[in-house]
Write a protein that holds these residues in place. Structure first.
Motif, PDB file in Angstrom:
ATOM      1  N   ASP A   1      34.206  50.413  39.519  1.00  0.00           N
ATOM      2  CA  ASP A   1      33.414  50.515  40.763  1.00  0.00           C
ATOM      3  C   ASP A   1      31.916  50.430  40.488  1.00  0.00           C
ATOM      4  N   LEU A   2      31.496  50.729  39.247  1.00  0.00           N
ATOM      5  CA  LEU A   2      30.069  50.711  38.902  1.00  0.00           C
ATOM      6  C   LEU A   2      29.602  49.367  38.344  1.00  0.00           C
ATOM      7  N   LEU A   3      30.537  48.447  38.106  1.00  0.00           N
ATOM      8  CA  LEU A   3      30.201  47.236  37.367  1.00  0.00           C
ATOM      9  C   LEU A   3      29.828  46.076  38.287  1.00  0.00           C
ATOM     10  N   HIS A   4      28.884  45.277  37.810  1.00  0.00           N
ATOM     11  CA  HIS A   4      28.450  44.081  38.551  1.00  0.00           C
ATOM     12  C   HIS A   4      29.315  42.893  38.134  1.00  0.00           C
ATOM     13  N   TYR A   5      29.876  42.197  39.111  1.00  0.00           N
ATOM     14  CA  TYR A   5      30.694  41.020  38.844  1.00  0.00           C
ATOM     15  C   TYR A   5      30.094  39.791  39.525  1.00  0.00           C
ATOM     16  N   ASP A   6      30.079  38.678  38.802  1.00  0.00           N
ATOM     17  CA  ASP A   6      29.692  37.385  39.367  1.00  0.00           C
ATOM     18  C   ASP A   6      30.898  36.468  39.340  1.00  0.00           C
ATOM     19  N   LYS A   7      31.036  35.651  40.377  1.00  0.00           N
ATOM     20  CA  LYS A   7      32.030  34.590  40.338  1.00  0.00           C
ATOM     21  C   LYS A   7      31.613  33.597  39.259  1.00  0.00           C
ATOM     22  N   ALA A   8      32.535  33.227  38.384  1.00  0.00           N
ATOM     23  CA  ALA A   8      32.215  32.332  37.266  1.00  0.00           C
ATOM     24  C   ALA A   8      32.421  30.885  37.675  1.00  0.00           C
ATOM     25  N   GLU A   9      31.411  30.059  37.405  1.00  0.00           N
ATOM     26  CA  GLU A   9      31.503  28.621  37.667  1.00  0.00           C
ATOM     27  C   GLU A   9      30.993  27.875  36.443  1.00  0.00           C
ATOM     28  N   VAL A  10      31.523  26.678  36.226  1.00  0.00           N
ATOM     29  CA  VAL A  10      31.117  25.884  35.063  1.00  0.00           C
ATOM     30  C   VAL A  10      29.599  25.697  35.071  1.00  0.00           C
ATOM     31  N   GLY A  11      28.987  25.953  33.926  1.00  0.00           N
ATOM     32  CA  GLY A  11      27.538  25.842  33.804  1.00  0.00           C
ATOM     33  C   GLY A  11      26.808  27.159  33.947  1.00  0.00           C
TER      34      GLY A  11
ATOM     35  N   ALA B   1      37.761  33.368  39.152  1.00  0.00           N
ATOM     36  CA  ALA B   1      37.417  33.969  37.859  1.00  0.00           C
ATOM     37  C   ALA B   1      36.093  34.718  37.955  1.00  0.00           C
ATOM     38  N   LEU B   2      36.018  35.860  37.279  1.00  0.00           N
ATOM     39  CA  LEU B   2      34.839  36.724  37.359  1.00  0.00           C
ATOM     40  C   LEU B   2      34.288  37.023  35.972  1.00  0.00           C
ATOM     41  N   ILE B   3      32.984  37.264  35.939  1.00  0.00           N
ATOM     42  CA  ILE B   3      32.294  37.747  34.731  1.00  0.00           C
ATOM     43  C   ILE B   3      31.614  39.065  35.085  1.00  0.00           C
TER      44      ILE B   3
ATOM     45  N   VAL C   1      26.841  46.639  29.208  1.00  0.00           N
ATOM     46  CA  VAL C   1      28.281  46.649  29.445  1.00  0.00           C
ATOM     47  C   VAL C   1      28.692  45.287  29.998  1.00  0.00           C
ATOM     48  N   HIS C   2      29.835  44.756  29.516  1.00  0.00           N
ATOM     49  CA  HIS C   2      30.204  43.392  29.907  1.00  0.00           C
ATOM     50  C   HIS C   2      31.690  43.144  29.708  1.00  0.00           C
ATOM     51  N   ALA C   3      32.199  42.113  30.383  1.00  0.00           N
ATOM     52  CA  ALA C   3      33.595  41.699  30.204  1.00  0.00           C
ATOM     53  C   ALA C   3      33.782  40.297  30.756  1.00  0.00           C
ATOM     54  N   ILE C   4      34.577  39.504  30.035  1.00  0.00           N
ATOM     55  CA  ILE C   4      34.973  38.180  30.509  1.00  0.00           C
ATOM     56  C   ILE C   4      36.260  38.344  31.305  1.00  0.00           C
TER      57      ILE C   4
ATOM     58  N   ALA D   1      32.338  27.252  30.238  1.00  0.00           N
ATOM     59  CA  ALA D   1      32.780  25.866  30.028  1.00  0.00           C
ATOM     60  C   ALA D   1      33.953  25.500  30.921  1.00  0.00           C
ATOM     61  N   GLY D   2      34.634  26.500  31.462  1.00  0.00           N
ATOM     62  CA  GLY D   2      35.749  26.277  32.375  1.00  0.00           C
ATOM     63  C   GLY D   2      36.011  27.544  33.153  1.00  0.00           C
ATOM     64  N   ALA D   3      36.402  27.411  34.420  1.00  0.00           N
ATOM     65  CA  ALA D   3      36.663  28.598  35.244  1.00  0.00           C
ATOM     66  C   ALA D   3      37.685  28.266  36.318  1.00  0.00           C
ATOM     67  N   GLU D   4      38.734  29.070  36.386  1.00  0.00           N
ATOM     68  CA  GLU D   4      39.708  28.931  37.463  1.00  0.00           C
ATOM     69  C   GLU D   4      39.169  29.587  38.729  1.00  0.00           C
TER      70      GLU D   4
END
Length: 327
Positions: free
Chosen positions: A159-169, A133-135, A179-182, A127-130
């Protein structure tokens, strides 16, 4: 018995070490003088955190009490048959001003064995991302128990984790076991099974105000982790104006995104479930046989299963909401 109507609940606010102030600045919520508001539990049947109705003649009653009275009229006959008086979903907003711990949730089977509880499959809508910001969702390469433990013990788990740049929507579906993290800077709407079972894998060696590191659940997490790898973890969808577009569907919940700038007629005769709206943008009016209810940006409302036909009228401009139910 009075007829049911669109029901609002008083949010339950939770202070978190990583929380911020965007519940107030973006979602227009008044959480008092809480220093770091990390979570707003919008609709909850979790023991100790039962939502209380804030509008209409049911105001002051909690969610369990109104399920006991209205049963299938409130939640849907098939939902009531399966879950009884336990509301099956927990609906939240999460404001991460710092990275959340890396976590995993057990599935129904493991959670039943260990905790006599449901597992936790969930989803996030950003709903919001600076900027920046990563997910984290899942692994960035094929991983097995052995090389996971090596990375963990060497302090190189990230080093093993997949990260996406977070964007609204953006939408992320997090089945139990993933496995996950905000990441820092994310404001998300979270829809999940009713469960408060979380295994914390890594917390960046943070300490609380007493100098203690938070408990990790290393061994418990090992048996819960799904080590499978995917090249794509972000859900793909294309929103369409004045239509409901499915973004996640699983046995536990279905979520659509609905964007509209004109009156919409909604017919829920076929689903036999409650419906939840989480308002991401704009304000609108719900018109039903029981009257009308205005819903503002940041508000969440429950449509009882007995309200099978309603109309949604934007107050001014475009409205965006998440529409959640159980198939």
């Amino acid at each position: 018995m009075n007829s049911l109507y669109p029901i609002k609940f008083t949010p339950i606010f939770h202070e978190k070490i990583w929380g911020g102030n965007r519940m107030r600045t973006i979602l227009n919520k008044d959480y008092g003088d809480l220093p770091n508001c990390g979570e707003s539990w919008e609709i909850s049947g979790v023991e100790g955190n039962i939502s209380v109705v804030s509008n209409g003649f049911l105001a002051g009653n909690d969610l369990n009490e109104i399920i006991e009275i209205y049963m299938g009229d409130l939640v849907g006959d098939k939902v009531y048959e399966k879950f009884g008086q336990e509301f099956p979903l927990l609906i939240k907003f999460i404001d991460a001003q710092d990275d959340l711990s890396i976590q995993v949730h057990p599935d129904d089977k493991l959670s039943k064995e260990r905790h006599n509880a449901y597992g936790k499959t969930e989803m996030w809508y950003v709903a919001g991302a600076e900027d920046g910001a990563l997910i984290n969702s899942g692994f960035n390469q094929p991983v097995d128990r052995e090389n996971y433990l090596k990375a963990f013990n060497d302090g190189k788990l990230t080093d093993l984790l997949h990260y996406d740049k977070a964007e609204v929507g953006d939408v992320f579906f997090i089945p139990a076991g993933r496995v996950h993290a905000i990441g820092k800077g994310c404001l998300v709407a979270e829809i999940q099974q009713t469960s408060d079972v979380t295994y914390r894998i890594f917390d960046y060696n943070r300490k609380d105000d007493k100098g203690n590191e938070r408990e990790l659940h290393t061994e418990l997490a090992l048996d819960a982790i799904d080590f499978s790898y995917s090249s794509e973890y972000k859900a793909k969808y294309q929103a369409e104006l004045n239509k409901a577009v499915e973004i996640v569907s699983c046995p536990y919940f279905t979520t659509n995104v609905v964007e509209f700038d004109r009156e919409l007629e909604k017919d829920y005769n076929d689903i036999d479930s409650f419906v939840i709206y989480m308002t991401m943008e704009g304000s609108f009016e719900i018109v039903s046989e029981s009257g009308s209810e205005t819903v503002e940006m940041g508000e969440t409302v429950l449509i009882p299963a007995s309200l099978e036909e309603i109309r949604l009228k934007p107050k001014n401009g475009k409205v965006k909401l998440l529409e959640v139910y159980i198939k």
